[in-house]
Design a protein around this motif. Sequence first.
Motif, PDB file in Angstrom:
ATOM      1  N   ASP A   1       4.922   3.973   2.573  1.00  0.00           N
ATOM      2  CA  ASP A   1       4.392   2.610   2.502  1.00  0.00           C
ATOM      3  C   ASP A   1       3.976   2.143   3.884  1.00  0.00           C
ATOM      4  N   LYS A   2       3.327   0.989   3.931  1.00  0.00           N
ATOM      5  CA  LYS A   2       2.869   0.409   5.191  1.00  0.00           C
ATOM      6  C   LYS A   2       3.503  -0.956   5.402  1.00  0.00           C
TER       7      LYS A   2
ATOM      8  N   GLN B   1       6.174  -0.570  11.146  1.00  0.00           N
ATOM      9  CA  GLN B   1       5.190   0.506  11.021  1.00  0.00           C
ATOM     10  C   GLN B   1       5.258   1.227   9.680  1.00  0.00           C
ATOM     11  N   GLY B   2       5.889   0.619   8.688  1.00  0.00           N
ATOM     12  CA  GLY B   2       5.992   1.277   7.395  1.00  0.00           C
ATOM     13  C   GLY B   2       7.133   2.281   7.365  1.00  0.00           C
TER      14      GLY B   2
ATOM     15  N   SER C   1      11.022   6.179   9.770  1.00  0.00           N
ATOM     16  CA  SER C   1      10.384   4.869   9.873  1.00  0.00           C
ATOM     17  C   SER C   1      10.543   4.290  11.264  1.00  0.00           C
TER      18      SER C   1
ATOM     19  N   ASP D   1       0.879  -1.175   0.000  1.00  0.00           N
ATOM     20  CA  ASP D   1       0.000   0.000   0.000  1.00  0.00           C
ATOM     21  C   ASP D   1       0.918   1.227   0.000  1.00  0.00           C
TER      22      ASP D   1
END
Length: 368
Positions: free
Chosen positions: A292-293, A347-348, A343, A273
């Motif tokens: 991103d995730k 947690q992305g 980051s 995602d």
Amino acid sequence: MKRINVLIVDDDEGDRKLIRRLLSKSNFDATVYEACCTEESFALNLPEIDAIFLDYLMPGETGLGHLKTYKSNWPRAAIFFMTGQGDEDLAKTSIKFGATDYITKHAINERAIRRMMRNGLAQVEAQWRIDEQRRDLATFSEVLVHDFKAPIRAAAYLAEQIEEDITSGDMAAAIDALRLLRVSATQMQDMIQSLADHVRLDRDVTLSEATASDLCQRALLALAHEIAVSRARVETDFSQTDAPFLCHPPQLVQVLQNLVANAIKYCGDKDPDIRISARFDDGGKLAFEVVDKGMGVPKDQLDRIFEPFKRGPGTRELSGTGLGLATCRKIISRHGGTIWCNSEQGQGATFGFLIPAASTDPCTHAET
């Protein structure tokens, strides 16, 4: 002409004012910083410095003793050594310790300043590029010596295995070994390509206009297969960046392609995602973000992931050479910008880069 930053270190206020005035008359778009001693100059919160005018004799110290520190703090700065008396031995010593040029104070005038700045900045830039090429050659040799051993051994083993299987008539095993041989060959090909991308950035620096949206579309098109196979969801927002800007489009496309490919690769156990956005900041610079995730990056690795061959923990089983983000940093640096990552593990991640949206050549550190 690109704006440059100049530092003057001299305990004589009159000499500092003279150099500042001559710089303003020498057609250099310069931001000038001043310090009365080396200690004061090191305490200043300065940006990247392009040129330093350093006095030899100051109360309780000599500038010569701090040349190495100035070179360490601002490795891309031209350092002009100044003294009140002409001394050939001192001139030779200052050059030996890292000064770019040497001048006696009675010889300082507008013509001398212009000549020193023009020649000194060009000399330092040329030396920086030579040093960078040396580092790239070291990178190249390290890959050849270290990273190629495993796939070459695998290819040799598989070739022997195929020969044995064909001799014994076990064609199913031979076909399976041939498939693995192709994988090993692809791995070596990918490694060579990533290395070539990292080393050969200097060869084509032609600038052209592009928009943030166009750069992103080209990157996503190149990754169409990966996006489809991974079932990645990619959202974009370029509503604040309609204006075109000068850059080297193929290289910035390469940056975006690397960042999106990493977001796909390191998605963890869920579909990727990804959100890509860009905006112009208050200073007129263009800021990109790729969010991103996925798996994220441990905090203690954030400062290291842009170094060559550095890969995050838990990624050994994933393909890659460890040069992708190093190449991104190199490209963004060539555009006069910065790149970073925010980051937390699990947690992305948010990868961002900031580049000047100007019409000057970003691949030249200083123009004269």
